[in-house]
Enzyme design. Structure first.
Site, PDB file in Angstrom:
ATOM      1  N   SER A 164       0.177  -0.311   1.273  1.00 13.91           N
ATOM      2  CA  SER A 164       1.465  -0.123   1.919  1.00 13.91           C
ATOM      3  C   SER A 164       1.378  -0.559   3.373  1.00 13.91           C
ATOM      4  CB  SER A 164       1.871   1.359   1.865  1.00 13.91           C
ATOM      5  OG  SER A 164       3.002   1.610   2.676  1.00 13.91           O
TER       6      SER A 164
ATOM      7  N   TYR B  74      -0.386   9.986   3.447  1.00 14.75           N
ATOM      8  CA  TYR B  74      -0.124   8.684   2.843  1.00 14.75           C
ATOM      9  C   TYR B  74      -0.660   7.563   3.720  1.00 14.75           C
ATOM     10  CZ  TYR B  74       2.468   5.082   0.298  1.00 14.75           C
ATOM     11  OH  TYR B  74       2.804   3.984  -0.449  1.00 14.75           O
TER      12      TYR B  74
END
Length: 239
Positions: free
Chosen positions: A147, A162
């Site tokens: 990501s 995350y």
């Protein structure tokens, strides 16, 4: 047992994962998708098979070594080889940024960081340790779905579990690429971008098919293709 090209897509029952499976199967790979939710995984595989695609489903819990072992045994028994591994499964357990008590790393529950690492990083290590031996004899491609939130360039506050786990996943990509280069196994991270999925929400600009295309590109690289890189839509991006 077959010598046909085989691909494994973890977290393949919805969103980007199921679209990656669809696009790989259209390229004549026999695809195995995994999911924690057995019913959802079976339904996704049934839907893809109804489209004439060679897709099957197996349950997988990345945080449990025995589950990973069973999956590897299934692949060895039914296919005897693996050509593509797409590490798409992951957890997003951080609270919403609207909760100021938990939105930063100094206040976030350590359990959120631990859960993120156990799935997003250690889960990827577990599956690689289990199935890469099936790739070594003939080479192949490993794609770690990362990501932009994991990029050190422009790293910001918020979503600490995350962000940090995806940065660690990128480091794992570099380590694996160096270790597996002699085996002609290409290992790359791919940022699919902000996508309309359950995680990304309906306001995201990208469709699952658009996001999956860059992953499939990295999953089907030729022997002399890049390795140890971070890509979006087939273009290198900063770490």
């Amino acid at each position: 047992m077959t010598a046909e090209r085989t691909a494994l897509v973890t977290g393949g029952c919805r969103g980007i994962g199921v679209e990656v499976a669809r696009q790989l199967a259209r390229k004549d790979y026999r695809v195995v998708i995994t999911s924690r939710d057995g019913l959802a995984g079976k339904a996704a595989a049934d839907k893809l098979r109804s489209e004439g695609l060679a897709v099957s489903h197996q349950p997988l819990e990345l945080t449990r070594q025995e589950s990973v072992r069973r999956l590897a045994a299934y692949l060895a028994e039914h296919f005897g080889r693996l050509d593509v591994l797409v590490n798409n499964a992951g957890d997003f357990v951080d609270p919403d940024l609207d909760d100021p008590r938990q939105a930063n790393v100094l206040q976030a529950p350590l359990s959120h960081l631990q859960d993120s690492f156990d799935t997003n990083v250690l889960g990827t290590v577990r599956i690689c340790q289990a199935v890469v031996p099936m790739m070594r004899p003939h080479g192949g491609c490993i794609v770690n779905v990362s990501s932009g939130y994991g990029q050190l360039t422009g790293m910001r506050a918020g979503f600490p579990g995350y962000r940090i786990s995806k940065t660690a996943l990128n480091a794992l990509t570099r380590v694996l690429a160096a270790e597996l280069e002699a085996d002609e196994i290409r290992v790359n991270s791919v940022d699919p971008g902000w996508t309309r999925t359950r995680m990304g929400g309906q306001n995201a600009p990208r469709s699952a098919a658009e996001a999956a295309a860059g992953i499939v590109w990295a999953a089907t690289l030729p022997t002399d293709g890049p390795t140890g890189g971070f890509f979006r839509d087939g273009t290198a991006i900063p770490w």
